[in-house]
Design a protein around this motif. Structure first.
Motif, PDB file in Angstrom:
ATOM      1  N   GLU A  48      36.027  47.061  42.207  1.00 30.15           N
ATOM      2  CA  GLU A  48      37.133  46.094  42.225  1.00 30.15           C
ATOM      3  C   GLU A  48      37.021  45.153  43.432  1.00 30.15           C
ATOM      4  O   GLU A  48      37.287  43.944  43.321  1.00 30.15           O
ATOM      5  CB  GLU A  48      38.454  46.857  42.282  1.00 30.15           C
ATOM      6  N   GLN A  51      34.530  42.431  42.729  1.00 34.41           N
ATOM      7  CA  GLN A  51      35.052  41.471  41.757  1.00 34.41           C
ATOM      8  C   GLN A  51      36.001  40.485  42.422  1.00 34.41           C
ATOM      9  O   GLN A  51      35.983  39.277  42.101  1.00 34.41           O
ATOM     10  CB  GLN A  51      35.772  42.218  40.630  1.00 34.41           C
ATOM     11  N   GLU A  55      35.522  36.351  42.711  1.00 29.36           N
ATOM     12  CA  GLU A  55      36.532  35.370  42.314  1.00 29.36           C
ATOM     13  C   GLU A  55      36.713  34.307  43.408  1.00 29.36           C
ATOM     14  O   GLU A  55      36.847  33.117  43.134  1.00 29.36           O
ATOM     15  CB  GLU A  55      37.861  36.071  42.038  1.00 29.36           C
TER      16      GLU A  55
END
Length: 394
Positions: A48, A51, A55
């Protein structure tokens, strides 16, 4: 003791591996995490935290890549400057030394895909001298520090000054040759006239004696006659009075005008030989005019030149703070003392002589001084520029 406890051999081996460098393809620059194998890197990419970082990267990828590129370039050049500042070295050697720090910015996060592309970029931008050889790419650091540039400017100034001095000497030699050629024809006639003027003629007729003399540089003959019972008198061949013969059209005697011309010629010759593009000397008071030193409180402050470095740089001891600075002569200004003060002639015909300030002409920015001591003791210079004289420290 558990399988992966702190002191187990496997845990110790893992910590040793983590300290060293791992493969570049398993390193994540955004998260600054190094993985030891492909499986670990795959698991990290699915995490996570990774990720979220991707972004952020997706919002402005060009800016982030440019930031990493600038950081990589600055660190690489800093290492090059520190370790190989004056040597020609292989690019791979420098790169291997740079990546020894495991926390460095990796090349896969920059705009350069390979080391060759980065080396070509350094050559195009003029930051390094690049050479391609059969053994690979070699680079040489180009030093652009302010101190190095300052030294190069001093060397250029010295070279220009030497060239100017040589040109002045050549011009002076050519002028002397031309002057000798012009005067060569008239030297024979003048020598004959001088010999005739110095002839001593005696006559026994009537017991009289005649002596022909020359006054100054004139061609008039003076006859001195002595007779029995008569006083001495001067008789000129042309019947012209002494004052009329001895003076020229401007009212000056021939001897005086010739002497003035000789003095002028001497001063012109000294001016040409002693006029330099550097004027600093020890023991004079100068004013600091560098605006870069304004924040430190030295702007328009006076100091004493304690040492001259390479003719153009002076080591200045400030009068008030006693701090020592190194300032170029272009950022210094001469100081004029009060009337009657002692100055030193720092440039021009009487360079190096001490003089007494007699008066100042503020309209023409010049002064009147009288030389003290030396072979020119007592000579008065009517108009000397402010830049050619400076106050002497007492």
């Amino acid at each position: 003791m558990g399988k992966n406890d702190f002191l187990t051999p496997k845990a110790i081996a893992n910590r040793i591996k983590a300290k060293g460098l791992q493969k570049l393809r398993w390193y994540c620059q955004m998260c600054q995490k190094q993985c030891r194998d492909e499986n670990g890197f795959k698991c990290h990419c699915m995490s996570e935290s990774h990720q979220r970082q991707m972004e952020v990267f997706g919002q402005n990828p060009h800016r982030i890549v440019e930031g990493y590129s600038e950081e990589f370039e600055s660190l690489f050049m800093e290492h090059m400057k520190r370790s190989h500042r004056f040597s020609r070295v292989a690019a791979t050697v420098v790169y291997n030394e740079y990546i020894n720090d495991r926390h460095h910015v990796h090349m896969n996060s920059t705009q350069w895909a390979t080391l060759t592309e980065f080396v070509k970029y350094l050559g195009k931008t003029g930051k390094c001298k690049v050479e391609e050889t059969p053994k690979g790419w070699f680079i040489t650091y180009i030093d652009r520090d302010s101190e190095t540039i300052f030294k190069e400017n001093l060397k250029n100034k010295r070279a220009k000054a030497d060239i100017v001095d040589e040109e002045k000497q050549e011009r002076e030699i050519r002028k002397q040759i031309e002057r000798a050629e012009q005067l060569g024809g008239s030297l024979g006639d003048k020598s004959l006239e001088n010999e005739e003027a110095k002839l001593l003629v005696r006559s026994d007729e009537g017991g009289e004696k005649k002596i022909k003399l020359s006054i100054g540089s004139l061609n008039k003959n003076v006859v001195k006659e002595k007779g029995e019972g008569s006083g001495s008198r001067f008789v000129f061949d042309d019947g012209v009075s002494v004052e009329k013969v001895g003076k020229d059209k401007g009212g000056k005697t021939g001897r005086g005008s010739a002497l003035d011309e000789l003095i002028k010629e001497e001063e012109k010759a000294k001016e040409r030989s002693n006029r330099k593009d550097y004027w600093l000397c020890e023991g004079i008071v100068v004013k600091v005019m560098s605006k870069d030193l304004k924040d430190k409180g030295y702007y328009k402050q006076k100091g004493v030149v304690r040492k001259v470095i390479d003719k153009y740089v002076g080591e200045i001891e400030m009068v008030e703070s006693k701090h020592k600075l190194r300032v170029d002569q272009e950022e210094l200004e001469t100081v004029i003392p009060q009337i009657g003060g002692v100055v030193r002639v720092v440039n021009g015909a009487y360079r190096g002589s001490n003089a007494r300030l007699l008066s100042v002409d503020t309209d023409k920015f010049c002064a009147k001084v009288q030389i003290e001591k030396g072979i020119y003791d007592g000579r008065v210079i009517q108009a000397i520029e402010y830049e050619d004289i400076c106050k002497v420290v007492q």
